[in-house]
Design an enzyme around this catalytic site. Structure first.
Site, PDB file in Angstrom:
ATOM      1  CE  LYS A  23      -3.751  -0.353   2.395  1.00 55.83           C
ATOM      2  NZ  LYS A  23      -4.502  -0.614   3.642  1.00 55.83           N
ATOM      3  NE  ARG A  93      -6.782   3.086   4.453  1.00 57.62           N
ATOM      4  CZ  ARG A  93      -7.151   4.346   4.218  1.00 57.62           C
ATOM      5  NH1 ARG A  93      -6.263   5.334   4.285  1.00 57.62           N
ATOM      6  NH2 ARG A  93      -8.407   4.615   3.901  1.00 57.62           N
ATOM      7  N   GLY A 102      -7.150  -9.928   7.890  1.00 57.48           N
ATOM      8  CA  GLY A 102      -6.955 -10.405   9.255  1.00 57.48           C
ATOM      9  C   GLY A 102      -6.150  -9.423  10.062  1.00 57.48           C
ATOM     10  CG  MET A 104      -5.769  -2.351  13.152  1.00 58.28           C
ATOM     11  SD  MET A 104      -4.757  -1.039  13.829  1.00 58.28           S
ATOM     12  CE  MET A 104      -4.652   0.023  12.396  1.00 58.28           C
ATOM     13  NE  ARG A 337      -6.501  -3.790  -2.744  1.00 57.33           N
ATOM     14  CZ  ARG A 337      -6.983  -4.077  -1.548  1.00 57.33           C
ATOM     15  NH1 ARG A 337      -6.173  -4.266  -0.535  1.00 57.33           N
ATOM     16  NH2 ARG A 337      -8.291  -4.180  -1.355  1.00 57.33           N
ATOM     17  CG  HIS A 457     -10.446 -48.053  -3.052  1.00 53.07           C
ATOM     18  ND1 HIS A 457     -11.759 -47.844  -3.411  1.00 53.07           N
ATOM     19  CD2 HIS A 457      -9.928 -48.889  -3.975  1.00 53.07           C
ATOM     20  CE1 HIS A 457     -12.029 -48.555  -4.495  1.00 53.07           C
ATOM     21  NE2 HIS A 457     -10.931 -49.202  -4.856  1.00 53.07           N
ATOM     22  CB  SER A 779       8.935 -42.619 -14.464  1.00 48.78           C
ATOM     23  OG  SER A 779       7.837 -41.840 -14.070  1.00 48.78           O
ATOM     24  CB  CYS A 847       4.557 -40.838 -13.116  1.00 46.75           C
ATOM     25  SG  CYS A 847       5.346 -42.139 -12.174  1.00 46.75           S
ATOM     26  CE1 TYR A 867       6.971 -38.569 -17.976  1.00 47.99           C
ATOM     27  CE2 TYR A 867       8.894 -38.968 -19.347  1.00 47.99           C
ATOM     28  CZ  TYR A 867       7.943 -39.432 -18.461  1.00 47.99           C
ATOM     29  OH  TYR A 867       7.956 -40.737 -18.045  1.00 47.99           O
TER      30      TYR A 867
END
Lengths: 897, 897
Positions: A23, A93, A102, A104, A337, A457, A779, A847, A867
């Site tokens: 800010k 501020r 959250g 002030m 902002r 599962h 992999s 993977c 990859y």
């Protein structure tokens, strides 16, 4: 010279976010490019950290520098802080580097006391305005700085309105407000035992300290943890001269976005209220008016504002979120902002800004985040609907498979299938699922379980098939007898409609509207740009032709993981698999394997055909065989019950059933393992029971040969899991090579195939040079690699201690979601380096589920993988992350030069 | 010049064991130092490997070189191979680098055929002798080379004796033996379809090939695997001129050791037979005579033999095992090798040879092996008794805790305790044990279980307390109802005496005599010498004062691992532990913890007092809490049964019991983990439930303070297990440091203590530099480190696939016994290096079971650990191994110079 602790807005700029917070840096920047910003100054973030380092003591020289800065503001405006004529009032501020709900927020009108109040009355010409400002200040200051309950003041205020018989605040007279202010002062005296502070300098010092304190309040801490914002950066404090939007009808205040933050459409979006202070807009007492109305009300101001908006967007080259106030017809900018936006908006804005030549494509690609894309890729619950109605989730389980679903609650797989086939939308609700439930899971819109982790599962199958799933929702009590579940005191019966959000874990006991995935033209354009920049290939994990096609649609360049055993779990195959496992003779086993070979071959044909020449990595059977059998505890109970029934009732039928179950129990017992994750599975299984993988290899190669004959290109990469010692690979690969050769000879065709291995056991990474002698590709199975490297069983850890670990910051994040660079990452880097030292250019991929996590994709890029592979729905995210990784590297290389 | 494939004895020497095998090298050496050795030659080991490399074809030039060598022997003796006058007969023997039972042993009298037979009759003057030699040759050759059953020949031979009505071979006449020989030739013709080969060269070639083939027969392969002898070294073949001990009463043959191989006593030990061939001594038809008798029978030969023995022992500087033959009053040496010996003999010989100035102390220390020492340290079954009576083990389980035990079989802990208290010796036999059995285990001489691996409850507790244990003996069927067990068709009832050998896993169904451990003066001397050379300290794993004292007796320099939870398992504590776990309120939990603190403090006082100033490493609680609760499956069955009983019978008492069990079941279920080894245990438990470790730390420090006040020196090293991330250690250590400080302040004394950690998670080794910022010492927990590095659950692996892996040579050995250098070792090396880079001189030890394994001790020396810790009974072995490691390094350093 002493340390500079305070910066006037004229002394800072946008680059100083670390020191001045977001800010403060933006207020400085706006001042310096000549926009109308009320003068003020910023106390640096370093002061906040010094405050804590000192044991919550204000830095010694701070208030001296604050006085000097206040004097500069006084001089600028010709006002006097604490003066009884033409008094300077200020706002205070907080402002950290990152926006942090959250903390002030704001204290307005600071500097008011009985003396300056007189000056304000004189200056504004409105006693009513001045007392209104005063009572607002007392309440805000008391709540924020003196820690009093806001409600005490609100009650007093409401009582006043009631006693006057009025409803609107604006109907209160100056006298009323004066009385309110005095009552407020009395409350402070009563609650704190001290009078409300009247010295403006004391007020200012206390307010600054309150901002520092709010850095470590609970909500701020939780927010930082969730957003992975470090604790050490501290917050700045902005002190700014007040301007008033409530001095009359030529005054007003409002907020605006330079583009629509929901859709991204390019028009000025916002709202304002005349004769009001900022909090009135938020409080919703009066309904704000769309910003476009301002043009009619005050064209000069509107035109000036539009010009400023254009200028700021052009300056920052991004959509801006602005706050402004009009004081007696004069426009002041209070905040600027980068505006938050939805996923669809982020994509549209990024793409359109390139078309408008405001930004480069590289910038556009870096401006969209993974969670933006994720919003586009799954159905999601309509936020606006939920927020507007104040609807709250009744419970939160684990976000096990993303996307939202709405449907009738059903409690067993058969019902799910029956209703699903009849075209109904259902949510399958179970304590936990098992292989017997898969047909019902496939028929459901969503899955909800009371037990089990992110690798249970239910979770694994749901992700595999792209079905939304909330797992391990422990506050749920499922009662199969009454076909209902209870949660938080409410009971849902079969057929009642519920909604689940697998992206957040939220469960709702009503029907909610869903927003369908929006894979629009802008999305496609952005993805094309990503592909221009990325070096990593992106593949998908897919176990069946449907997923393979889905993956292709999302731009996958191959399949990085096809889990052959997932095919075993399907309803028509499971009995054959059980026959194979429980076979009493070789002949029985062979017969079962032959049946499986037929179905597996046709599965592979489907996948190869869908992938049409792209590489397909197929992992041979991985889980322990007992996963295909009933649960030991349940079966033991069943046998006990049957035994008692036989003893008391007898009867040949029950006896026969008992014998059958007993035999099954014996088999389950003999296969039981104390730590199945580290037991007889993967390559170990292939060594002890070579028949299964030989069958799988025959099925893969026969499918490949058959399609090759038909002219389809096929590139199978056969992957052997869980290798920890090169000899395991050597033995199994040698056997399977001969199977592959045999099948090709039978078909009389040659298929370009490879054998490779997962690197998922720490020892495999440590000895990757030895393993690469045989493996033609690697992999990284980072799920298991993370489990073994940490010694965490994911199923147990996520329920029992991992949450505590992340909350207590023992771990910086959930290491099953994002790769742990220090340990697991170290092993991966070692694996790649050793592997390629042995076999130049060795193809390396990943993977594990990390393959779809942005931070992890960055890491994979960094260590030079070829990859990443992830679930189909994560493919676009991986493409984006891979492009971002490449672009970030470019910046780094430039900086290093 | 072509490759030299054959060496005459005169061309080799003792240093050429690799090429000539042990036997060949020694025959050469004896020849060359002038001892009377019948001439001959050795075919090199390389020929054997070439034979296999050629696809089992004899190397092309081999037989040519053999001919040349035979010619040299002919020339030496003036005999002729295949000649009808003065024929040369030879023996053919295998001879690898290492002595290898199971390979082809010997063919004698090769070269005989109808022609040479005549020459032999002429030369020996005895038709009977010649035919006897002939029939022996035909049988040996047929059995070994032609693969016929030996029994066929033996039947024919026995039939001949029967038909003549005689019992002793020696009573057969020349004519009888001639007939036998002809019958043998007919058998060969009938069984093989071909006549017995008469060409001596063909005989020789076939015999040589038979030796090569025997290198890969099953028994040889199994032996090499057990003894870790490489497959690639091959065997040599020794061909040597025959001398005959059966040419008359001035002939004979015998075997001798230069010292007593059972006790090590220094006198000539052996036996011989006059007028006999070697196989007669072995066959036991006639009883051999002690070697001392030879002095009376033929003093000249005896004196010559004694002189040769002395010379050979002096030459080889070790006890020798000799074979000799006397032919017509002339002594020939046929073999000389280092003699095998028992553990007690090995120690005595090594120590006495130093006293005799035959060898240096360094050599003595290297000549005793770990298994030699192991024999000394535990009661063992009397081998001689067992062998003499041909007693066989009825079953073999896992060798879970070393030593042998004899006692009455009992089937529950209470009976074990009752009989044990009454002075009876009992063996506790169970399917598997659990914490409820510990009191009975402690009262037993030995433990035998039908299920469970080397880390099963039974195994771990037994090793902890030094009780012999055979675990997982799967052929055992325990029937609690009849209080009996059945194995191999035999049933043993409670009270019947059995014997178990925890060093081998053998189970016997009778009472066997035991030999008590013999920690004699020689042992003490050897241990002192070891201590002079070793660099590694040796500590013991001990969980109670008794073990601590035992460890000190064996020379431990401290305790490297005291497992605090072992104290929890004792009968009087388990209920308190359960109260703590199941506590419904903080107050209940606190009360239970307080009770535990009292008993733990007194345990620690006992241990500290016993160790008297030596360092004691105490590991805080490690196992998951559910290990202290009943088994889930059993409890589920119990609740099911009670539920049915309540339904059918009702009754308040059963109802109350059901409720109680149900509550317990719920607790057990909520704590159940799918992979407990990687679940909520170790430091994770300390983070989630900090109360337990705070209590333990208070108990440790209070014990230390109390003893310090009494003037006892105490050095506690508090060890936090299962750390994988430095933050875990940071959090817990910080909490416990303040507990430690508090206790010291309460007592008003300072204790020199340290906090350190186990390195047993791969990630801990990978990030050892970070961890060493906090840890003041490291102790490698190689049991878990091996589990995680390989991804093996030891309990599952040992039962399900590890045996296959070792047999198939996928792993070179059981990695839970010997450290895997390639993977686990790599991590350990990394851990030490990174740890010490962060904290110079960081104390590093090992406390896994590998700490008592010689190969692993060598490795620990190599990577620079400060100490190894092992069970008390392994301490001497670790001292020996540590000394050997240091001495081997010395040699290496010298060689490198």
């Amino acid at each position: 010279m002493s340390e500079k602790r305070v910066y006037l807005f004229s002394e800072g700029d946008a680059s100083m976010r670390d020191l001045l917070g977001g800010k403060g840096a933006n207020l400085s920047e706006m001042s310096n490019i000549g926009l109308p910003v009320p003068p003020g100054f910023t106390i640096t973030t370093a002061q906040c950290m010094e405050y804590y380092a000192n044991g919550r003591q204000m830095p010694a020289e701070l208030m001296g520098q604050v006085r000097t800065a206040v004097e500069a503001v006084e001089k600028d405006l010709g006002k006097s802080f604490g003066g009884s004529t033409n008094p300077l009032l200020v706002s205070v501020r907080s402002g950290a580097k990152f926006s942090m709900p959250g903390m002030m927020d704001t204290i307005l009108n600071l500097g008011l006391n009985p003396d300056t109040l007189k000056g304000l009355i004189q200056e504004s010409g409105s006693e009513r305005f001045a007392y209104d400002a005063y009572r607002r200040f007392i309440m805000m200051f008391s709540a924020v700085v003196l820690d009093l309950e806001k409600s005490v003041f609100e009650h007093a205020f409401d009582a006043k309105k009631k006693s006057r018989g009025i409803k609107l605040d604006t109907d209160l007279t100056a006298q009323d407000l004066k009385e309110v202010a005095n009552e407020f002062l009395a409350i402070v005296q009563k609650e704190t035992g001290n009078p409300f502070p009247t010295d403006p300098w004391k007020q200012l010092e206390l307010a600054i300290e309150a901002v520092f304190k709010s850095w470590n309040n609970d909500r701020a801490i939780v927010y930082r943890r969730t957003e992975r914002i470090p604790d050490e950066i501290g917050t700045a404090v902005n002190v700014q001269a007040m301007v008033f939007g409530n001095l009359g009808d030529d005054c007003g205040t409002g907020v605006a976005f330079t583009r629509d933050p929901s859709t991204g459409e390019n028009y000025l979006y916002g709202e304002y209220l005349m004769n009001a202070q900022g909090e009135d807009v938020v409080a919703g007492v009066r309904t704000p008016v769309p910003i476009s109305e301002l043009e009619k009300q005050n064209k000069a101001v509107y035109d000036e504002f539009v010009a400023i908006c254009n200028r700021l967007e052009g300056h920052y080259k991004d959509m801006q979120d602005l706050e402004f106030t009009i004081e007696k017809g004069r426009l002041f900018m209070l905040q600027c902002r980068t505006g938050k936006r939805t996923g669809p908006a982020a994509v549209r804005i990024a793409v359109e800004m390139v078309t408008e030549k405001l930004i480069e494509k590289e910038v556009a690609v870096q401006r969209v985040t993974a969670s933006h894309l994720d919003q586009l890729l799954h159905p999601r619950i309509d936020d606006v609907y939920v927020t507007d109605r104040g609807i709250k989730a009744v419970a939160r389980g684990l976000a096990a498979s993303p996307g939202a679903a709405v449907g009738k609650a059903v409690f067993d797989a058969d019902t799910a299938l029956r209703l699903g086939d009849a075209g109904e939308k259902v949510i399958l609700v179970r304590d936990e699922t098992n292989p017997d439930d898969v047909h019902g899971m496939l028929a459901a819109q969503g899955i909800l379980t009371a037990r089990g982790g992110k690798t249970s599962h239910a979770a694994v199958v749901a992700r595999g098939f792209g079905i939304p799933c909330v797992a391990g929702c422990e506050s749920l009590h499922v009662d199969l007898r009454t076909r209902s579940f209870t949660v938080d005191g409410q009971t849902i019966h079969e057929g009642d409609i519920i909604s689940v959000d697998g992206s957040t874990g939220d469960v709702f006991l009503q029907q909610l509207p869903l927003i369908a995935p929006d894979v629009s033209g802008h999305f496609g354009t952005l993805m094309e740009w990503c592909d221009e920049y990325r070096r990593l290939d992106v593949r998908a994990n897919a176990d069946n032709p449907r997923d393979a096609r889905q993956a292709l649609e999302f731009g996958a360049q191959g399949i990085g993981l096809c889990r052959t055993e997932h095919m075993f779990f399907e309803a028509d195959r499971l009995p054959i698999v059980r026959d194979m496992i429980l076979a009493k003779s070789d002949a029985q086993r062979e017969a079962a394997l032959l049946k499986l070979e037929v179905v597996q071959q046709s599965d592979f044909e489907g996948i190869f055909e869908a992938m049409d020449g792209k590489p397909v990595t197929i992992r041979l059977i991985d889980p322990p065989l007992h996963e295909f059998l009933p649960n030991l505890v349940e079966l033991s109970k069943e046998v006990t019950e049957l035994q008692i029934a036989v003893n008391s009732l007898g009867g040949d039928a029950i006896k026969a059933l008992l014998e059958e179950k007993r035999a099954l129990l014996q088999a389950v017992e003999s296969m039981h393992e104390s730590n199945p994750m580290m037991g007889l599975r993967g390559v170990r299984l292939s060594i002890v029971f070579p028949g299964i993988v030989a069958m799988q290899t025959r099925a893969i190669m026969a499918a490949a040969c058959k399609l090759t004959k038909r002219g389809v290109k096929v590139h199978p990469e056969i992957m052997i899991p869980l290798v920890g010692h090169v000899n395991e690979l050597k033995v199994v690969q040698t056997q399977l090579e001969s199977v592959a050769t045999e099948v090709q000879e039978e078909w009389g065709v040659k298929v370009p195939y490879m054998f490779g291995t997962m690197i998922e056991i720490p020892r495999a990474a440590l000895t990757a040079d030895e393993i690469a002698e045989f493996a033609q590709f690697f992999s990284f199975g980072t799920n298991d690699l993370t489990q073994m490297t940490f010694g965490y069983s994911r199923d147990d850890a996520e329920g029992k201690f991992l949450k505590d670990y992340v909350e207590q910051k023992i771990l910086p994040y959930n290491v099953f979601e994002t790769i742990d660079r220090g340990g697991v990452g170290q092993l991966m880097r070692m694996g790649v380096e050793k592997g390629r030292a042995q076999r130049a250019g060795l193809k390396c991929g990943i993977c594990g589920e990390h393959g779809g996590d942005p931070e992890s994709v960055y890491f994979c890029h960094e260590i030079g993988l070829d990859y990443v592979s992830c679930s189909p729905f994560r493919v676009p995210i991986a493409r984006l992350s891979a492009a971002q990784a490449a672009l970030q590297e470019r910046v780094k290389v430039t900086l290093d030069k």
